[in-house]
Write a protein that holds these residues in place. Structure first.
Motif, PDB file in Angstrom:
ATOM      1  N   ARG A   1      41.653  29.483  32.772  1.00 10.02           N
ATOM      2  CA  ARG A   1      41.789  30.736  32.038  1.00 10.02           C
ATOM      3  C   ARG A   1      41.687  31.910  32.990  1.00 10.02           C
ATOM      4  O   ARG A   1      41.147  31.808  34.077  1.00 10.02           O
ATOM      5  N   ASP A   2      42.213  33.061  32.571  1.00  5.89           N
ATOM      6  CA  ASP A   2      42.188  34.260  33.410  1.00  5.89           C
ATOM      7  C   ASP A   2      40.767  34.674  33.790  1.00  5.89           C
ATOM      8  O   ASP A   2      40.543  35.212  34.851  1.00  5.89           O
ATOM      9  N   ALA A   3      39.795  34.435  32.895  1.00  4.50           N
ATOM     10  CA  ALA A   3      38.423  34.865  33.159  1.00  4.50           C
ATOM     11  C   ALA A   3      37.810  34.108  34.320  1.00  4.50           C
ATOM     12  O   ALA A   3      36.888  34.587  34.961  1.00  4.50           O
ATOM     13  N   THR A   4      38.301  32.908  34.609  1.00  2.00           N
ATOM     14  CA  THR A   4      37.728  32.138  35.702  1.00  2.00           C
ATOM     15  C   THR A   4      38.670  32.029  36.895  1.00  2.00           C
ATOM     16  O   THR A   4      38.324  31.416  37.881  1.00  2.00           O
ATOM     17  N   ARG A   5      39.849  32.589  36.816  1.00  2.00           N
ATOM     18  CA  ARG A   5      40.808  32.511  37.912  1.00  2.00           C
ATOM     19  C   ARG A   5      40.333  33.401  39.068  1.00  2.00           C
ATOM     20  O   ARG A   5      39.941  34.542  38.882  1.00  2.00           O
ATOM     21  N   ILE A   6      40.387  32.862  40.254  1.00  2.00           N
ATOM     22  CA  ILE A   6      39.960  33.600  41.438  1.00  2.00           C
ATOM     23  C   ILE A   6      41.193  34.144  42.123  1.00  2.00           C
ATOM     24  O   ILE A   6      42.168  33.443  42.333  1.00  2.00           O
ATOM     25  N   HIS A   7      41.150  35.425  42.483  1.00  2.00           N
ATOM     26  CA  HIS A   7      42.261  36.058  43.179  1.00  2.00           C
ATOM     27  C   HIS A   7      42.332  35.558  44.613  1.00  2.00           C
ATOM     28  O   HIS A   7      41.419  34.931  45.134  1.00  2.00           O
ATOM     29  N   ASP A   8      43.451  35.893  45.287  1.00  2.00           N
ATOM     30  CA  ASP A   8      43.639  35.474  46.674  1.00  2.00           C
ATOM     31  C   ASP A   8      42.552  36.011  47.595  1.00  2.00           C
ATOM     32  O   ASP A   8      42.223  35.393  48.594  1.00  2.00           O
ATOM     33  N   ASP A   9      41.958  37.171  47.267  1.00  2.00           N
ATOM     34  CA  ASP A   9      40.919  37.720  48.129  1.00  2.00           C
ATOM     35  C   ASP A   9      39.545  37.135  47.826  1.00  2.00           C
ATOM     36  O   ASP A   9      38.553  37.518  48.422  1.00  2.00           O
ATOM     37  N   GLY A  10      39.448  36.189  46.872  1.00  2.00           N
ATOM     38  CA  GLY A  10      38.193  35.524  46.561  1.00  2.00           C
ATOM     39  C   GLY A  10      37.384  36.197  45.472  1.00  2.00           C
ATOM     40  O   GLY A  10      36.320  35.724  45.112  1.00  2.00           O
ATOM     41  N   ALA A  11      37.859  37.317  44.935  1.00  2.00           N
ATOM     42  CA  ALA A  11      37.111  38.038  43.907  1.00  2.00           C
ATOM     43  C   ALA A  11      37.536  37.578  42.524  1.00  2.00           C
ATOM     44  O   ALA A  11      38.676  37.183  42.305  1.00  2.00           O
ATOM     45  N   LEU A  12      36.600  37.614  41.600  1.00  2.00           N
ATOM     46  CA  LEU A  12      36.922  37.327  40.214  1.00  2.00           C
ATOM     47  C   LEU A  12      37.585  38.555  39.609  1.00  2.00           C
ATOM     48  O   LEU A  12      37.322  39.683  40.039  1.00  2.00           O
ATOM     49  N   PRO A  13      38.443  38.393  38.611  1.00  2.00           N
ATOM     50  CA  PRO A  13      39.071  39.570  37.998  1.00  2.00           C
ATOM     51  C   PRO A  13      38.031  40.445  37.294  1.00  2.00           C
ATOM     52  O   PRO A  13      37.015  39.962  36.843  1.00  2.00           O
ATOM     53  N   ASP A  14      38.301  41.724  37.235  1.00  2.00           N
ATOM     54  CA  ASP A  14      37.454  42.709  36.554  1.00  2.00           C
ATOM     55  C   ASP A  14      36.071  42.828  37.186  1.00  2.00           C
ATOM     56  O   ASP A  14      35.125  43.207  36.524  1.00  2.00           O
ATOM     57  N   HIS A  15      35.919  42.466  38.423  1.00  2.00           N
ATOM     58  CA  HIS A  15      34.654  42.639  39.132  1.00  2.00           C
ATOM     59  C   HIS A  15      34.914  43.512  40.349  1.00  2.00           C
ATOM     60  O   HIS A  15      35.863  43.292  41.085  1.00  2.00           O
ATOM     61  N   THR A  16      34.047  44.487  40.540  1.00  2.00           N
ATOM     62  CA  THR A  16      34.176  45.313  41.730  1.00  2.00           C
ATOM     63  C   THR A  16      33.542  44.576  42.903  1.00  2.00           C
ATOM     64  O   THR A  16      32.624  43.790  42.727  1.00  2.00           O
ATOM     65  N   ALA A  17      34.047  44.823  44.078  1.00  2.00           N
ATOM     66  CA  ALA A  17      33.505  44.172  45.267  1.00  2.00           C
ATOM     67  C   ALA A  17      32.088  44.678  45.514  1.00  2.00           C
ATOM     68  O   ALA A  17      31.813  45.873  45.416  1.00  2.00           O
ATOM     69  N   ARG A  18      31.178  43.764  45.803  1.00  2.00           N
ATOM     70  CA  ARG A  18      29.799  44.127  46.070  1.00  2.00           C
ATOM     71  C   ARG A  18      29.539  44.052  47.563  1.00  2.00           C
ATOM     72  O   ARG A  18      30.165  43.286  48.273  1.00  2.00           O
ATOM     73  N   ALA A  19      28.611  44.865  47.999  1.00  2.00           N
ATOM     74  CA  ALA A  19      28.234  44.847  49.414  1.00  2.00           C
ATOM     75  C   ALA A  19      27.548  43.523  49.720  1.00  2.00           C
ATOM     76  O   ALA A  19      26.902  42.926  48.863  1.00  2.00           O
ATOM     77  N   THR A  20      27.681  43.071  50.945  1.00  2.00           N
ATOM     78  CA  THR A  20      27.066  41.822  51.364  1.00  2.00           C
ATOM     79  C   THR A  20      25.557  41.946  51.309  1.00  2.00           C
ATOM     80  O   THR A  20      24.984  42.894  51.838  1.00  2.00           O
ATOM     81  N   ARG A  21      24.922  40.990  50.651  1.00  2.00           N
ATOM     82  CA  ARG A  21      23.475  40.982  50.536  1.00  2.00           C
ATOM     83  C   ARG A  21      22.905  40.006  51.553  1.00  2.00           C
ATOM     84  O   ARG A  21      23.457  38.952  51.784  1.00  2.00           O
ATOM     85  N   THR A  22      21.775  40.393  52.135  1.00  2.00           N
ATOM     86  CA  THR A  22      21.104  39.504  53.065  1.00  2.00           C
ATOM     87  C   THR A  22      19.688  39.256  52.564  1.00  2.00           C
ATOM     88  O   THR A  22      19.037  40.157  52.047  1.00  2.00           O
ATOM     89  N   SER A  23      19.256  38.021  52.697  1.00  2.00           N
ATOM     90  CA  SER A  23      17.899  37.657  52.314  1.00  2.00           C
ATOM     91  C   SER A  23      16.958  38.137  53.418  1.00  2.00           C
ATOM     92  O   SER A  23      17.194  37.875  54.600  1.00  2.00           O
ATOM     93  N   VAL A  24      15.917  38.850  53.040  1.00  2.00           N
ATOM     94  CA  VAL A  24      15.012  39.443  54.020  1.00  2.00           C
ATOM     95  C   VAL A  24      13.559  39.203  53.622  1.00  2.00           C
ATOM     96  O   VAL A  24      13.267  38.829  52.483  1.00  2.00           O
TER      97      VAL A  24
END
Length: 149
Positions: free
Chosen positions: A5-28
């Motif tokens: 389904r479209d809700a679970t389809r991953i785009h070529d850039d690896g992002a899910l649809p309707d999600h903004t790109a998030r900054a990389t998080r690091t465990s600290v």
């Protein structure tokens, strides 16, 4: 095989649809001081995840969504932000402006005074103990000898 389904389809850039790109998080393993606008004293929290746009902290008691805060992490002092969510003892904080991760991870430089010399009532110069010479007589000289009788 069926098409996802479209809700679970991953785009070529690896992002899910309707999600903004998030900054990389690091465990600290850092400690943050969080001040609320309510005038209370700052509370200490363990930082679990850190990114240029925010952080996830432990011990979120007293924090609620949309609360304005000021956080200090490492060498960063009084970074303003907003509590975005609180769940299960954790809270997600979003900073108003991006931060410098290296500065947040660096230790705070604390000015220290040079230690004062020890004061004694005796005005004579202090004697330094010289190492004792090894024993040359009696049974003590043979104490560490593996072939002694």
């Amino acid at each position: 095989m069926s098409e996802p389904r479209d809700a679970t389809r991953i785009h070529d850039d690896g992002a899910l649809p309707d999600h903004t790109a998030r900054a990389t998080r690091t465990s600290v393993m850092l400690t943050a001081s969080v001040e609320r606008d309510s005038g209370r004293s700052a509370t200490r929290h363990r930082v679990r995840d850190l990114s240029v746009g925010g952080m996830r902290i432990d011990n979120a008691a007293g924090l609620h969504a949309d609360m304005t805060i000021r956080a200090s992490v490492g060498a960063l002092q009084a970074v303003t932000g907003t509590v975005k969510w609180v769940r299960g003892g954790f809270a997600g904080l979003a900073f108003d402006t991006p931060i410098d991760l290296d500065e947040a991870r660096s230790k705070v430089a604390v000015a220290t005074r040079a230690p004062e010399p020890a004061r004694t009532l005796d005005r004579r110069p202090a004697l330094t103990a010289a190492p004792a010479p090894p024993p040359t007589a009696g049974w003590i000289q043979d104490l560490r000898n593996p072939y002694r009788k």
